[in-house]
Design a protein around this motif. Sequence first.
Motif, PDB file in Angstrom:
ATOM      1  N   LEU A 116       0.976  -1.175  -0.100  1.00 46.88           N
ATOM      2  CA  LEU A 116       0.147   0.035   0.102  1.00 46.88           C
ATOM      3  C   LEU A 116       0.842   1.183  -0.104  1.00 46.88           C
ATOM      4  N   CYS A 117       0.920   1.812  -1.092  1.00 47.16           N
ATOM      5  CA  CYS A 117       1.691   3.111  -1.044  1.00 47.16           C
ATOM      6  C   CYS A 117       1.039   4.438  -1.412  1.00 47.16           C
ATOM      7  N   LEU A 118       1.456   5.316  -0.197  1.00 42.45           N
ATOM      8  CA  LEU A 118       0.683   6.552  -0.034  1.00 42.45           C
ATOM      9  C   LEU A 118       1.499   7.405   0.034  1.00 42.45           C
ATOM     10  N   GLY A 119       1.366   8.311  -1.199  1.00 46.49           N
ATOM     11  CA  GLY A 119       2.394   9.446  -1.408  1.00 46.49           C
ATOM     12  C   GLY A 119       1.955  10.983  -0.700  1.00 46.49           C
ATOM     13  N   ALA A 120       2.681  11.775  -1.154  1.00 39.34           N
ATOM     14  CA  ALA A 120       2.288  13.310  -0.819  1.00 39.34           C
ATOM     15  C   ALA A 120       1.599  13.899  -1.747  1.00 39.34           C
ATOM     16  N   GLY A 121       0.218  14.269  -1.678  1.00 40.22           N
ATOM     17  CA  GLY A 121      -0.611  14.653  -2.577  1.00 40.22           C
ATOM     18  C   GLY A 121      -1.258  13.434  -3.173  1.00 40.22           C
ATOM     19  N   GLY A 122      -2.459  13.563  -3.943  1.00 35.52           N
ATOM     20  CA  GLY A 122      -3.163  12.783  -4.579  1.00 35.52           C
ATOM     21  C   GLY A 122      -2.217  12.315  -5.987  1.00 35.52           C
ATOM     22  N   TYR A 163      10.205  16.090  10.946  1.00 37.86           N
ATOM     23  CA  TYR A 163       9.305  16.567  10.209  1.00 37.86           C
ATOM     24  C   TYR A 163       9.749  17.882   9.724  1.00 37.86           C
ATOM     25  N   TYR A 164      10.327  18.636  10.748  1.00 38.16           N
ATOM     26  CA  TYR A 164      10.546  20.181  10.533  1.00 38.16           C
ATOM     27  C   TYR A 164      12.331  20.224  10.585  1.00 38.16           C
ATOM     28  N   TYR A 165      12.633  20.883   9.547  1.00 39.51           N
ATOM     29  CA  TYR A 165      14.269  20.804   9.367  1.00 39.51           C
ATOM     30  C   TYR A 165      14.692  22.368   9.420  1.00 39.51           C
ATOM     31  N   GLY A 166      13.849  23.176   9.954  1.00 39.92           N
ATOM     32  CA  GLY A 166      14.322  24.443   9.927  1.00 39.92           C
ATOM     33  C   GLY A 166      13.776  25.465   9.196  1.00 39.92           C
ATOM     34  N   PRO A 167      14.015  26.880   9.421  1.00 44.20           N
ATOM     35  CA  PRO A 167      13.739  27.823   8.310  1.00 44.20           C
ATOM     36  C   PRO A 167      14.287  27.569   7.068  1.00 44.20           C
ATOM     37  N   LYS A 168      13.560  28.113   5.952  1.00 38.97           N
ATOM     38  CA  LYS A 168      13.742  27.736   4.654  1.00 38.97           C
ATOM     39  C   LYS A 168      14.091  26.401   4.046  1.00 38.97           C
ATOM     40  N   THR A 169      13.174  25.454   4.514  1.00 37.30           N
ATOM     41  CA  THR A 169      13.247  24.239   4.137  1.00 37.30           C
ATOM     42  C   THR A 169      11.674  23.507   3.887  1.00 37.30           C
ATOM     43  N   ILE A 170      11.628  22.508   3.384  1.00 36.36           N
ATOM     44  CA  ILE A 170      10.496  22.168   3.047  1.00 36.36           C
ATOM     45  C   ILE A 170      10.541  20.480   3.172  1.00 36.36           C
ATOM     46  N   ALA A 171       9.692  19.717   3.606  1.00 39.41           N
ATOM     47  CA  ALA A 171       9.865  18.341   3.534  1.00 39.41           C
ATOM     48  C   ALA A 171       8.458  17.809   3.071  1.00 39.41           C
ATOM     49  N   TYR A 172       8.597  16.794   2.143  1.00 42.26           N
ATOM     50  CA  TYR A 172       7.461  15.976   1.598  1.00 42.26           C
ATOM     51  C   TYR A 172       7.579  14.399   2.069  1.00 42.26           C
ATOM     52  N   THR A 173       6.490  14.000   2.487  1.00 39.63           N
ATOM     53  CA  THR A 173       6.725  12.574   3.388  1.00 39.63           C
ATOM     54  C   THR A 173       5.589  11.714   2.572  1.00 39.63           C
ATOM     55  N   ALA A 174       6.020  10.414   2.345  1.00 41.52           N
ATOM     56  CA  ALA A 174       5.149   9.441   1.878  1.00 41.52           C
ATOM     57  C   ALA A 174       5.580   8.200   2.510  1.00 41.52           C
ATOM     58  N   CYS A 175       4.922   7.207   2.543  1.00 42.18           N
ATOM     59  CA  CYS A 175       4.876   5.988   3.084  1.00 42.18           C
ATOM     60  C   CYS A 175       4.668   4.709   2.173  1.00 42.18           C
ATOM     61  N   VAL A 176       5.004   3.651   2.465  1.00 39.80           N
ATOM     62  CA  VAL A 176       4.702   2.318   1.865  1.00 39.80           C
ATOM     63  C   VAL A 176       4.560   1.315   2.944  1.00 39.80           C
ATOM     64  N   LEU A 177       3.275   0.727   2.972  1.00 34.76           N
ATOM     65  CA  LEU A 177       3.082  -0.498   3.974  1.00 34.76           C
ATOM     66  C   LEU A 177       3.097  -1.773   3.256  1.00 34.76           C
ATOM     67  N   PHE A 178       3.821  -2.821   3.653  1.00 37.08           N
ATOM     68  CA  PHE A 178       4.193  -3.946   3.033  1.00 37.08           C
ATOM     69  C   PHE A 178       4.044  -5.220   3.843  1.00 37.08           C
TER      70      PHE A 178
END
Length: 178
Positions: A116-122, A163-178
């Motif tokens: 089950l692959c769950l991304g960031a955004g549809g 999850y937060y890497y400090g100012p002027k950064t952005i993190a996108y997260t996804a997961c896979v269940l297997f």
Amino acid sequence: MGKEMEKWIEKAKEAGFTCAGELDPATLQVKEMVRDACAADKCGAYGHNWTCPPECGTLEECAQRMKKYQRGILLQTVGKLQKDIDTKGYRETEEHHLEAFRKFTKEIRKTYPDALCLGAGGCRICKTCAYPDPCRFPEQACSSMEAYGLFVTQVCRDNQMQYYYGPKTIAYTACVLF
Ligand code: SF4
């Protein structure tokens, strides 16, 4: 951590993710407030994409699907921004994340076809989703973590991933269940 998990964490890094770590599926909790945020439809996908609510199923159905899995991996792409609000930086990081996600999901599905692959955004496989006509690539289509009612910050926290890497950064997260 078992050898199998180590192997997939290594493969995630090869695919291009900045960070990857073990996710315990037992920590996953679906949240009404996340589903409510989808229903507010700021992204325009609610009711227009097969992988987004309401088509991806009720929260209860999503929770039942996730329960079947024993193992999971969290996948993250961290980007640096030139300024506090940097549209180009967001877009580039997101593209990098999507590319790594496509590579990784293709690879893990060879071993675990039911992952089950769950991304960031549809699902963004098609420029415009075929909805309400049948999905063009049901084997590849992926919902997002949010569509499954997951509050990404909490999932990261519960699985010891930053999850937060400090100012002027952005993190996108996804997961896979297997
Ligand atoms: S593969 Fe295409 S048709 Fe299927 S859910 Fe994704 S965007 Fe929609």
